[in-house]
Write an enzyme that holds these catalytic residues in place. Structure first.
Site, PDB file in Angstrom:
ATOM      1  N   GLU A  97      26.503  24.338  16.419  1.00 52.95           N
ATOM      2  CA  GLU A  97      27.527  23.398  16.863  1.00 52.95           C
ATOM      3  C   GLU A  97      28.935  23.971  16.818  1.00 52.95           C
ATOM      4  O   GLU A  97      29.235  24.878  16.059  1.00 52.95           O
ATOM      5  CB  GLU A  97      27.443  22.122  16.012  1.00 52.95           C
ATOM      6  CG  GLU A  97      26.108  21.417  16.237  1.00 52.95           C
ATOM      7  CD  GLU A  97      25.967  20.088  15.508  1.00 52.95           C
ATOM      8  OE1 GLU A  97      25.528  19.131  16.160  1.00 52.95           O
ATOM      9  OE2 GLU A  97      26.285  20.002  14.304  1.00 52.95           O
ATOM     10  N   CYS A 110      36.697  24.551  15.863  1.00 47.73           N
ATOM     11  CA  CYS A 110      35.927  24.948  14.686  1.00 47.73           C
ATOM     12  C   CYS A 110      34.628  25.575  15.183  1.00 47.73           C
ATOM     13  O   CYS A 110      33.814  24.907  15.812  1.00 47.73           O
ATOM     14  CB  CYS A 110      35.662  23.699  13.842  1.00 47.73           C
ATOM     15  SG  CYS A 110      34.644  23.997  12.397  1.00 47.73           S
ATOM     16  N   CYS A 117      22.560  28.378   7.527  1.00 46.42           N
ATOM     17  CA  CYS A 117      23.293  29.087   6.480  1.00 46.42           C
ATOM     18  C   CYS A 117      22.339  29.304   5.312  1.00 46.42           C
ATOM     19  O   CYS A 117      21.477  28.483   5.045  1.00 46.42           O
ATOM     20  CB  CYS A 117      24.493  28.264   6.022  1.00 46.42           C
ATOM     21  SG  CYS A 117      25.587  29.167   4.895  1.00 46.42           S
ATOM     22  N   CYS A 121      24.898  25.567  -0.481  1.00 45.24           N
ATOM     23  CA  CYS A 121      25.851  24.721  -1.208  1.00 45.24           C
ATOM     24  C   CYS A 121      25.299  23.298  -1.229  1.00 45.24           C
ATOM     25  O   CYS A 121      24.817  22.789  -0.209  1.00 45.24           O
ATOM     26  CB  CYS A 121      27.225  24.767  -0.546  1.00 45.24           C
ATOM     27  SG  CYS A 121      27.918  26.442  -0.548  1.00 45.24           S
ATOM     28  N   CYS A 124      26.425  20.363   1.382  1.00 42.34           N
ATOM     29  CA  CYS A 124      26.651  20.717   2.796  1.00 42.34           C
ATOM     30  C   CYS A 124      25.388  20.490   3.628  1.00 42.34           C
ATOM     31  O   CYS A 124      24.298  20.928   3.259  1.00 42.34           O
ATOM     32  CB  CYS A 124      27.086  22.179   2.895  1.00 42.34           C
ATOM     33  SG  CYS A 124      27.393  22.710   4.590  1.00 42.34           S
ATOM     34  N   CYS A 340      33.625  17.959   8.561  1.00 40.19           N
ATOM     35  CA  CYS A 340      33.282  19.111   7.713  1.00 40.19           C
ATOM     36  C   CYS A 340      31.966  18.882   7.000  1.00 40.19           C
ATOM     37  O   CYS A 340      31.754  17.844   6.397  1.00 40.19           O
ATOM     38  CB  CYS A 340      34.324  19.323   6.623  1.00 40.19           C
ATOM     39  SG  CYS A 340      35.970  19.531   7.231  1.00 40.19           S
TER      40      CYS A 340
HETATM   41  N1  SAH Z   1      30.526  28.950   4.806  1.00 40.74           N
HETATM   42  C1  SAH Z   1      31.954  28.898   4.958  1.00 40.74           C
HETATM   43  C2  SAH Z   1      32.353  28.199   6.220  1.00 40.74           C
HETATM   44  C3  SAH Z   1      32.055  26.718   6.248  1.00 40.74           C
HETATM   45  S1  SAH Z   1      33.572  25.943   6.246  1.00 40.74           S
HETATM   46  C4  SAH Z   1      32.549  28.269   3.721  1.00 40.74           C
HETATM   47  O1  SAH Z   1      31.794  27.838   2.861  1.00 40.74           O
HETATM   48  O2  SAH Z   1      33.754  28.253   3.567  1.00 40.74           O
HETATM   49  C5  SAH Z   1      33.204  24.307   6.035  1.00 40.74           C
HETATM   50  C6  SAH Z   1      34.020  23.686   4.920  1.00 40.74           C
HETATM   51  O3  SAH Z   1      33.550  22.346   4.739  1.00 40.74           O
HETATM   52  C7  SAH Z   1      33.767  24.411   3.607  1.00 40.74           C
HETATM   53  O4  SAH Z   1      34.889  24.375   2.782  1.00 40.74           O
HETATM   54  C8  SAH Z   1      32.672  23.572   3.044  1.00 40.74           C
HETATM   55  O5  SAH Z   1      32.550  23.755   1.679  1.00 40.74           O
HETATM   56  C9  SAH Z   1      33.115  22.180   3.419  1.00 40.74           C
HETATM   57  N2  SAH Z   1      32.018  21.213   3.378  1.00 40.74           N
HETATM   58  C10 SAH Z   1      30.701  21.473   3.404  1.00 40.74           C
HETATM   59  N3  SAH Z   1      30.006  20.326   3.335  1.00 40.74           N
HETATM   60  C11 SAH Z   1      30.898  19.313   3.290  1.00 40.74           C
HETATM   61  C12 SAH Z   1      30.774  17.909   3.267  1.00 40.74           C
HETATM   62  N4  SAH Z   1      29.588  17.315   3.281  1.00 40.74           N
HETATM   63  N5  SAH Z   1      31.911  17.188   3.238  1.00 40.74           N
HETATM   64  C13 SAH Z   1      33.113  17.795   3.277  1.00 40.74           C
HETATM   65  N6  SAH Z   1      33.287  19.123   3.311  1.00 40.74           N
HETATM   66  C14 SAH Z   1      32.192  19.887   3.322  1.00 40.74           C
END
Ligand code: SAH
Length: 366
Positions: A97, A110, A117, A121, A124, A340
């Site tokens: 996406e 974005c 991935c 985490c 996420c 995000c």
């Molecule tokens: N893998 C990279 C790029 C992803 S950026 C990274 O971890 O930085 C996406 C951002 O959104 C990251 O800061 C991630 O931690 C955050 N994110 C992931 N899941 C989320 C969620 N459910 N709600 C809000 N932010 C989230």
């Protein structure tokens, strides 16, 4: 005889020096590369036949060996707030996406760097999908190229963030040339302060990036101590906070950057207490750091909930009172799952090696 489509070189994957070499190989002069890039990126042309200021026989050879191919669009969704999300084909049933977020003074795209991935985490949605493969340089640049073509004239892409699906630094080999093309005057011509790479904290790759690129850096911190960060961002077990932060300061020193943005997702009763804000302030105070608080965006199956707005404000105030810059990210595109951490695409997991619930191996490209 023309080369089958699958074997043609996708010009969207070639930074200028590589394109110059490619053009030379076809018997033309290297400066033709700039002319080509002008057609591709300034005019948004994919049709080599339309590039009429290139000699006809060169165009014929080029068309036989090369093409300009962006990822195919599977679906487009429009949010009530103007956010647009594209589902793009990777291969077969797999898709990733990309999201465009319009604001009065800018337009942020974005983009994704991987299909899925591997970093797992806990908060996420992309992590839940598992990992399938790295996107190629052409697929990464192709997202920006496609958005620039697809969006109406009044919706310009002024900023690009590598905050979509995937961990960009785990796909270092393809991401770095893509960054080069995004910044090149003859390419997407974006300013280095308007291209942001976000990483979960792959420390060795942050040092490597410092040597070859100068885009803005964002780091997904999410916790002020290792115990909690180990749980939320498991890569922390390998690269703890005490190694991560010096890598960030090194990046700024090398790149003459202004500050590192630390992303901090606000999870109700997990990482959002005033004491945790004070601990975070102690880590960052006196350093060129900004904190971006991201209200958690829920997705099906998650065990977390979003911190209440008042708790987020309090957390921000604790940081500000201690001299640490902090902002709250406005949630956009939630109605189409474009916020995000909500990007899920369609991923067939194939490389995350699990033992029960524990990841014991992760496909991180060297
Ligand atoms: N893998 C990279 C790029 C992803 S950026 C990274 O971890 O930085 C996406 C951002 O959104 C990251 O800061 C991630 O931690 C955050 N994110 C992931 N899941 C989320 C969620 N459910 N709600 C809000 N932010 C989230």
């Amino acid at each position: 005889m023309s080369t089958p489509a699958a074997e043609r070189t996708n010009l969207l994957g070639l930074p200028r020096p590589a394109l110059e070499a490619f053009v030379a190989q076809l018997g033309s002069r290297p400066f033709r590369a700039r002319q080509l890039m002008n057609w591709i990126y300034k005019r948004g042309t994919a049709e080599l036949a339309e590039m009429t200021d290139l000699a006809r026989d060169f165009r014929t050879r080029l068309a036989a060996a090369a093409e300009v191919r962006a990822p195919a669009i599977v679906r487009v969704q429009h949010s009530a707030d103007g956010t647009v999300k594209w589902l793009l084909r990777a291969d077969g049933a797999q898709a990733f996406e990309m999201v465009f977020i319009p604001e009065p003074d800018r337009g942020t795209l974005c983009i994704s760097s991987q299909v899925g991935c591997a970093l797992d985490c806990s908060f996420c949605a992309t992590a839940q999908q598992g990992f399938n493969r790295n996107l190629t340089t052409a697929e990464i640049v192709g997202q920006v190229w496609l958005a620039m073509r697809e969006l109406p004239a009044e919706r310009r892409v002024t900023n690009v963030v590598l905050m979509g699906m995937g961990e960009p630094l785990a796909n270092f080999r393809n991401v770095v040339p893509a960054l080069d093309i995004l910044l090149d005057d003859f390419g997407c011509d974006l300013s280095r302060r308007r291209v942001t790479l976000s990483t979960s904290g792959l420390v060795p790759q942050i040092y490597r990036l410092a040597a070859v690129s100068n885009v803005a850096l964002a780091v997904s911190l999410h916790a002020p101590d290792d115990a909690l960060r180990n749980e939320l961002v498991p890569i922390n077990r390998k690269h703890p906070i005490a190694e991560l932060l010096p890598a960030c300061w090194h990046y700024l020193d090398e790149q003459n950057g202004r500050s590192v943005t630390f992303e901090y997702v606000m999870l109700d009763a997990v990482n959002d207490s005033p004491a945790q804000a004070r601990a975070l302030a102690r880590l960052l105070k006196g350093h060129p750091a900004k904190v971006n608080l991201i209200p958690f965006n829920p997705f099906p199956g998650t065990r977390y909930t979003r911190s209440p707005a008042a708790v987020i404000q309090r957390f921000r105030d604790e940081l500000l009172q201690r001299g640490v810059l902090a902002t709250v990210r406005r949630t956009r595109g939630e109605d189409i799952d474009a916020a995000c951490g909500q990007l899920a695409g369609r991923v067939i997991d194939r490389t995350t090696v699990r033992l029960g619930n524990k990841i014991i191996g992760v496909a991180v490209q060297p």
